[in-house]
Design an enzyme around this catalytic site. Structure first.
Site, mmCIF file in Angstrom:
data_model
loop_
_atom_site.group_PDB
_atom_site.id
_atom_site.type_symbol
_atom_site.label_atom_id
_atom_site.label_comp_id
_atom_site.label_asym_id
_atom_site.label_seq_id
_atom_site.Cartn_x
_atom_site.Cartn_y
_atom_site.Cartn_z
ATOM 1 N N ASP A 56 33.310 33.210 39.632
ATOM 2 C CA ASP A 56 32.700 34.014 40.690
ATOM 3 C C ASP A 56 33.056 35.456 40.382
ATOM 4 O O ASP A 56 34.229 35.825 40.401
ATOM 5 C CB ASP A 56 33.282 33.557 42.030
ATOM 6 C CG ASP A 56 32.868 34.438 43.196
ATOM 7 O OD1 ASP A 56 32.235 35.492 42.974
ATOM 8 O OD2 ASP A 56 33.196 34.065 44.341
ATOM 9 N N GLY B 2 41.932 34.744 24.619
ATOM 10 C CA GLY B 2 41.093 33.845 23.832
ATOM 11 C C GLY B 2 40.888 32.497 24.491
ATOM 12 O O GLY B 2 40.226 31.627 23.939
ATOM 13 N N ASN B 3 41.486 32.321 25.683
ATOM 14 C CA ASN B 3 41.276 31.082 26.430
ATOM 15 C C ASN B 3 41.239 31.436 27.919
ATOM 16 O O ASN B 3 42.092 32.204 28.373
ATOM 17 C CB ASN B 3 42.423 30.095 26.141
ATOM 18 C CG ASN B 3 42.106 28.689 26.635
ATOM 19 O OD1 ASN B 3 41.829 28.493 27.823
ATOM 20 N ND2 ASN B 3 42.138 27.720 25.740
ATOM 21 N N TYR C 98 45.840 35.079 47.595
ATOM 22 C CA TYR C 98 44.547 34.463 47.823
ATOM 23 C C TYR C 98 43.451 35.159 47.035
ATOM 24 O O TYR C 98 43.259 36.363 47.142
ATOM 25 C CB TYR C 98 44.172 34.493 49.303
ATOM 26 C CG TYR C 98 42.806 33.893 49.511
ATOM 27 C CD1 TYR C 98 42.582 32.541 49.228
ATOM 28 C CD2 TYR C 98 41.726 34.646 49.927
ATOM 29 C CE1 TYR C 98 41.335 31.975 49.370
ATOM 30 C CE2 TYR C 98 40.462 34.091 50.081
ATOM 31 C CZ TYR C 98 40.275 32.755 49.798
ATOM 32 O OH TYR C 98 39.038 32.191 49.939
ATOM 33 N N LYS D 19 38.860 29.977 46.657
ATOM 34 C CA LYS D 19 39.073 28.615 46.178
ATOM 35 C C LYS D 19 38.552 28.480 44.752
ATOM 36 O O LYS D 19 37.893 29.374 44.232
ATOM 37 C CB LYS D 19 38.344 27.633 47.101
ATOM 38 C CG LYS D 19 39.054 27.414 48.427
ATOM 39 C CD LYS D 19 40.108 26.337 48.314
ATOM 40 C CE LYS D 19 40.840 26.196 49.636
ATOM 41 N NZ LYS D 19 42.087 25.455 49.513
ATOM 42 N N ASP E 214 29.956 30.431 55.867
ATOM 43 C CA ASP E 214 30.252 30.407 54.419
ATOM 44 C C ASP E 214 30.252 28.991 53.857
ATOM 45 O O ASP E 214 31.080 28.623 53.009
ATOM 46 C CB ASP E 214 31.587 31.099 54.094
ATOM 47 C CG ASP E 214 31.471 32.619 54.164
ATOM 48 O OD1 ASP E 214 30.413 33.125 54.593
ATOM 49 O OD2 ASP E 214 32.447 33.295 53.795
HETATM 50 P P1 13P Z 1 34.560 31.804 47.152
HETATM 51 O O1 13P Z 1 35.764 31.137 46.534
HETATM 52 O O2 13P Z 1 33.331 31.001 46.960
HETATM 53 O O3 13P Z 1 34.435 33.208 46.698
HETATM 54 O O4 13P Z 1 34.796 31.822 48.726
HETATM 55 C C1 13P Z 1 35.698 32.711 49.263
HETATM 56 C C2 13P Z 1 35.719 32.713 50.753
HETATM 57 O O5 13P Z 1 36.713 33.095 51.328
HETATM 58 C C3 13P Z 1 34.534 32.301 51.514
HETATM 59 O O6 13P Z 1 34.708 32.431 52.916
HETATM 60 MG MG MG Z 2 33.170 34.619 46.230
HETATM 61 MG MG MG Z 3 32.497 30.375 45.159
HETATM 62 MG MG MG Z 4 35.997 30.737 44.446
#
Ligand code: 13P
Ligand code: MG
Ligand code: MG
Ligand code: MG
Ligand code: 13P
Length: 377
Positions: free
Chosen positions: A11, A103-104, A228, A231, A286
């Site tokens: 992302d 490289g990884n 944070y 995810k 979201d």
């Molecule tokens: P993403 O990991 O998809 O960017 O989502 C982050 C988030 O906090 C959505 O509310």
């Molecule tokens: Mg995002």
């Molecule tokens: Mg995402």
């Molecule tokens: Mg994410």
């Protein structure tokens, strides 16, 4: 010669909060991978997305963790981040956690899942990709598929599937792994995997000598960054049929309404919403967490979808498994279940437990209250 199928995903910014990358970011990735294909670094590729995550599917003969292949993906993300930043997209460069690429992509932010195997005369592949959830979201699903004969009749009637599967489980908190065998250790496997905050399936291998059946991206982003950063939005590559679960045995379990961790701010429980990539914008709080499933055949290291034979350069047309009305009831149930969770407000089990909350104001609240807390009588 063994073929490697890799997904590397990240992302790197999106339009309107955490919704979707800009099409020009995907076009840039396609342009770079077309070049890499010409250079012979990769055999074939497909660029797609789920929600705000750009996914690069790549096939090659260079093995897992290969520097050239990972660098190709890294370049795509770097260049697409430039576009994302120039457009002031939200969280531009979100999953790019280092300036010093080694490289990884492991530990650098992007997620990856790779498997290497002898291509069979016919090799059906299913690529799952999820947004707004975590790697262990696949655990209940994969255990139903690989460990439960009431789900997968193939475990009973296909003599190679009946030999069972080896399940590699990662302890994502302590960075350890263990391989356990089904069917003998099925109940012990489940006793670990039930703890979805610590354990996740990394890989499942055939015990009939067919090699890998599926592999999940299990990179714990927040552990990498120490704060944070969203995810991990995990992918899962699966091989199907003839000793493996059939395509339908993989998809069937999505008729269930699965509750997974993630959703808003990565801190809630919501229901998996199976859909087409085009329908994967997380438009409700979201989410709810989206999952897509794209199908291909492998043909001498190339991806074969619905496009004419011999089409290269990522102009593929995969089978969009969740992109039809067979799944309308599941989507409706997912919204219903998600609304039920939302009705609980900022209380568990609608929000995650304290250790799993992706962010929290509690340390500051406790700091402010330090002098006001007193012993019980
Ligand atoms: P993403 O990991 O998809 O960017 O989502 C982050 C988030 O906090 C959505 O509310
Ligand atoms: Mg995002
Ligand atoms: Mg995402
Ligand atoms: Mg994410
Ligand atoms: P077909 O007879 O249509 O090939 O089906 C076989 C099968 O395994 C379906 O899962």
């Amino acid at each position: 010669e063994k073929v490697t199928v890799s997904i590397i995903k990240a992302d790197i910014g999106s339009i309107c909060g955490h919704m979707t990358p800009h099409p020009s970011m995907m076009a840039k990735a396609k342009e770079i991978l077309t070049d890499k294909q010409k250079q012979g670094i990769i055999e074939d590729f497909y660029v797609t997305r789920v929600g705000d995550d750009i996914n690069l599917y790549m096939t090659h003969y260079k093995g897992e963790g290969n520097k050239e292949v990972h660098t190709a993906a890294w370049e795509c993300f770097q260049e697409a981040t430039k576009i994302s930043k120039s457009m002031h997209l939200y969280a531009a460069g979100q999953d790019i956690l280092t300036d010093a690429f080694s490289g990884n992509v492991k530990g650098a932010g992007p997620g990856s899942a790779e498997m290497t195997f002898e291509e069979r005369p016919s090799e059906p592949l299913v690529f799952f990709m999820a947004d707004k959830t975590e790697p262990s979201a696949y655990s209940p699903i994969l255990t139903r598929i690989f460990l439960d004969p009431f789900t997968t009749t193939g475990l009973v009637i296909d003599k190679r599937a009946k030999m069972g599967f080896d399940v590699e489980i990662q302890d994502v908190m302590d960075h350890k792994k263990v391989v356990m065998s089904s069917p003998e250790e099925t109940l012990s496997i489940l006793s670990l995997l039930g703890d979805t905050s610590r354990y996740a399936i990394k890989r499942i291998n055939s015990r009939a000598g067919l090699g890998p059946a599926c592999v999940v991206s299990t990179d714990k982003l927040n552990m990498t960054a120490g704060r944070y950063v969203g995810k991990d939005d995990p992918v899962c590559i699966c091989r199907a049929q003839s000793g493996f679960p059939s395509v339908g045995e993989y998809t069937q379990v999505f008729q269930n309404t699965w509750l997974v961790a993630g959703w808003m701010r990565g801190s809630h429980i919501g229901a998996f919403y199976p859909c087409s990539p085009e329908d994967s914008n997380p438009v409700y709080y979201d989410g709810p967490p989206r999952i897509c499933a794209l199908g291909f055949q492998l043909c001498e290291g190339h991806l074969q979808g619905l496009e004419p034979q011999g089409v290269k350069g990522g102009d593929h047309i995969p089978v969009d498994i969740f992109g039809n009305n067979t799944w309308d009831n599941v989507r409706a149930n997912a919204i219903k279940a998600s609304r039920l969770m939302r009705a609980q407000g900022p209380f568990q089990p609608s929000i995650l437990g304290a250790e799993e909350m992706e962010y929290t104001s509690r340390p500051e609240v406790l700091e402010d209250l330090k002098k006001r807390f007193e012993p019980l009588d």
